[in-house]
Every structure is written in structure tokens, then in C-alpha cells.
Design an enzyme around this catalytic site. Sequence first.
Site, PDB file in Angstrom:
ATOM      1  N   HIS A   1       4.242  16.600  15.807  1.00 47.83           N
ATOM      2  CA  HIS A   1       5.327  17.536  15.479  1.00 47.83           C
ATOM      3  C   HIS A   1       4.782  18.822  14.870  1.00 47.83           C
ATOM      4  O   HIS A   1       3.706  18.853  14.276  1.00 47.83           O
ATOM      5  CB  HIS A   1       6.411  16.883  14.600  1.00 47.83           C
ATOM      6  CG  HIS A   1       6.102  16.712  13.145  1.00 47.83           C
ATOM      7  ND1 HIS A   1       6.641  15.706  12.378  1.00 47.83           N
ATOM      8  CD2 HIS A   1       5.318  17.425  12.284  1.00 47.83           C
ATOM      9  CE1 HIS A   1       6.226  15.820  11.134  1.00 47.83           C
ATOM     10  NE2 HIS A   1       5.421  16.849  11.054  1.00 47.83           N
TER      11      HIS A   1
ATOM     12  N   ASP B   1      10.476  25.257   7.373  1.00 47.39           N
ATOM     13  CA  ASP B   1      11.431  24.152   7.262  1.00 47.39           C
ATOM     14  C   ASP B   1      11.721  23.796   5.804  1.00 47.39           C
ATOM     15  O   ASP B   1      11.056  24.282   4.888  1.00 47.39           O
ATOM     16  CB  ASP B   1      10.915  22.914   8.029  1.00 47.39           C
ATOM     17  CG  ASP B   1       9.447  22.581   7.731  1.00 47.39           C
ATOM     18  OD1 ASP B   1       8.890  23.148   6.776  1.00 47.39           O
ATOM     19  OD2 ASP B   1       8.878  21.757   8.450  1.00 47.39           O
TER      20      ASP B   1
ATOM     21  N   ASN C   1       2.232  12.677  14.631  1.00 47.90           N
ATOM     22  CA  ASN C   1       2.907  12.384  15.904  1.00 47.90           C
ATOM     23  C   ASN C   1       3.020  13.619  16.796  1.00 47.90           C
ATOM     24  O   ASN C   1       3.747  13.604  17.787  1.00 47.90           O
ATOM     25  CB  ASN C   1       4.310  11.806  15.630  1.00 47.90           C
ATOM     26  CG  ASN C   1       5.219  12.794  14.881  1.00 47.90           C
ATOM     27  OD1 ASN C   1       4.808  13.912  14.578  1.00 47.90           O
ATOM     28  ND2 ASN C   1       6.437  12.378  14.591  1.00 47.90           N
TER      29      ASN C   1
ATOM     30  N   GLU D   1      10.443  17.086  15.812  1.00 45.08           N
ATOM     31  CA  GLU D   1       9.901  15.764  16.102  1.00 45.08           C
ATOM     32  C   GLU D   1       9.758  15.564  17.614  1.00 45.08           C
ATOM     33  O   GLU D   1      10.350  16.317  18.399  1.00 45.08           O
ATOM     34  CB  GLU D   1      10.845  14.700  15.519  1.00 45.08           C
ATOM     35  CG  GLU D   1      10.984  14.757  13.996  1.00 45.08           C
ATOM     36  CD  GLU D   1       9.776  14.195  13.259  1.00 45.08           C
ATOM     37  OE1 GLU D   1       8.637  14.303  13.758  1.00 45.08           O
ATOM     38  OE2 GLU D   1       9.966  13.652  12.154  1.00 45.08           O
TER      39      GLU D   1
HETATM   40  C1  GLP Z   1       5.303  17.958   7.408  1.00 49.43           C
HETATM   41  C2  GLP Z   1       5.770  19.393   7.686  1.00 49.43           C
HETATM   42  C3  GLP Z   1       4.923  20.057   8.716  1.00 49.43           C
HETATM   43  C4  GLP Z   1       3.485  19.706   8.444  1.00 49.43           C
HETATM   44  C5  GLP Z   1       3.247  18.254   8.721  1.00 49.43           C
HETATM   45  C6  GLP Z   1       1.849  17.768   8.337  1.00 49.43           C
HETATM   46  O1  GLP Z   1       6.245  16.979   7.533  1.00 49.43           O
HETATM   47  N1  GLP Z   1       7.141  19.545   8.029  1.00 49.43           N
HETATM   48  O2  GLP Z   1       5.145  21.467   8.677  1.00 49.43           O
HETATM   49  O3  GLP Z   1       2.643  20.458   9.280  1.00 49.43           O
HETATM   50  O4  GLP Z   1       4.255  17.448   8.189  1.00 49.43           O
HETATM   51  O5  GLP Z   1       1.725  17.577   6.967  1.00 49.43           O
HETATM   52  P1  GLP Z   1       0.324  17.462   6.225  1.00 49.43           P
HETATM   53  O6  GLP Z   1      -0.280  18.816   6.304  1.00 49.43           O
HETATM   54  O7  GLP Z   1       0.640  17.047   4.832  1.00 49.43           O
HETATM   55  O8  GLP Z   1      -0.474  16.458   6.982  1.00 49.43           O
END
Ligand code: GLP
Length: 260
Positions: A149, A67, A147, A154
Amino acid sequence: MLVIVENDYDIMCQVAAKMIVDRLRKKPNLVLGLATGSTPLGLYKELIRYHREEGLDFSKVTTFNLDEYIGLPPTHNQSYAYFMQDHLFRHINISPEKIHIPQGMFGNISITAFETDPVVTDFCRWYEQEIATAGGIDIQILGIGGNGHIAFNEPGSSLGSRTRVKTLTKKTRIDNARFFSSMEEVPKYAITMGIGTIMEAREIILLANGPGKSWAVKTSIEGPVTAMCPASMLQMHRKSNVILDQAAASELSAEFIAYG
Ligand code: GLP
């Protein structure tokens, strides 16, 4: 689903790295799906270590990132393009032309037209086509949002969705605000592989650590498969590995835990 619970984050990352290194040694032209966020940082450090100390060769590897934020140029230090250069690509011998990250800048398209503008939808179709041309993703690395995702799919995302634009939820924007100087700077939209795209990877490794992920982990592994928790779809995948630390695993029922 193979659930592995490790004592701490460093071991989690070592286990994940070992899995990738094993696959890469068997298939030098591996197609690797990559994730951003704080979770995979330790894994990337380990892969860099394998490259430096053991000469692990990435020259034939193709990568596809999950992404990208819309509206951040690749030079912005919070864009995922910048993140990947900074935390992995510039430290290994990957060929720049084999790196794929969704584009985040689309010129003057009105924010309300992002989902339907042909420039954006053509790009999304092209990205999917590039994955197919590369032979599909061999291993997809995933983190998980608090959440539930995966990538920027989402809650409520179609379980069959493909690469497209998504509006970020308030929770995701608040969670990610720590990387920006103010809440206003956190992008509201992102371009993301769909859940259907992710499910086509031949193998998945989802990493989660810390107490902030325990609800999402429990709901994904033990809850029903539901669009309201996108990661729960991994229950339907033929080869998904979930690697957790103790805190992220703390809400799981003991009988679901496979100690690795
Ligand atoms: C982000 C990314 C995800 C990621 C998630 C968790 O927004 N788009 O790919 O897995 O949130 O992030 P973190 O690893 O910083 O907790």
C-alpha cells in the site's frame, strides 16, 4: 523509475534529503507531499539538520500529508497530525497555515456512513481543491506498506482513486499495532489521498528499508501494474525515485538495480 540502492538506512535518508533540499533551494515555495510511519523519520531528521546547520528555509513551503486515522484527535500521540508536529514541523520554520493534514475527526457520523456522509465527502473534495489551488504537489514522499500500500490505499484500491475514506486491512492494522497499547485501539478507518491524487505529484520519492518491505518492493518494481499492489502504479509515473536499503532491495533482480 529510478531505483537507488544504498548500503544502509542513514545513507538512504541522506540521499532523499539531498534531493528535497536541491529542489527547495531552486523553488523556495515548494509544495511538498509528506508521509508518516517509521520510514521517513531519518529523512525528517536530516531536513531538520539542514534547517539548523545550514539555515534551510521552509517559510514559503506548503505541505500536504497523505493520510490520517479516523477517530484520533490531533492531540492523540498516534495521530498523524501529532506525528508531523513532533517529528518535523515544530523543528523547522514552516508557517502553520501552509500545513495541510487530512482531518480525522468528523463528530457523530456512524462508521458505516463514512464513505457517503456529505461532511466527509465535502472535506475530501476540499482537500483535493486545496492541492490544486497550491499549484499541485512538486514532490511527494512515500513509504510503502508490507502489503504494497501507499498512504492508506490498500490492495484493491482503484488506481485512479482520489482522497476518500478507506477501511484498513487486517495486515495494516497488525503492522501498525506496535504503536498502540492494544490491537483494539488501532483505528479501522483512515482518510487518504487516492492513488490518482498521488500520481499527479510532479515527482515522487518512495523510501523503503528492512526485510519486511522486500516483497512489496519487488512486486511494485518488477511485478505487473495492479491494484492488488498499489505501489506498482509508480511504474506509470514520469518521475518516480525509489530509494532502498540492501534488505528492502534483496528480492530484486540485479538488472533492475541502479546503484546511486
Ligand atoms: C502506514 C502509512 C503509510 C506508510 C506505511 C509504512 O500505515 N499510512 O503512509 O508508508 O504504513 O509504514 P512504516 O514506514 O512504519 O513501515
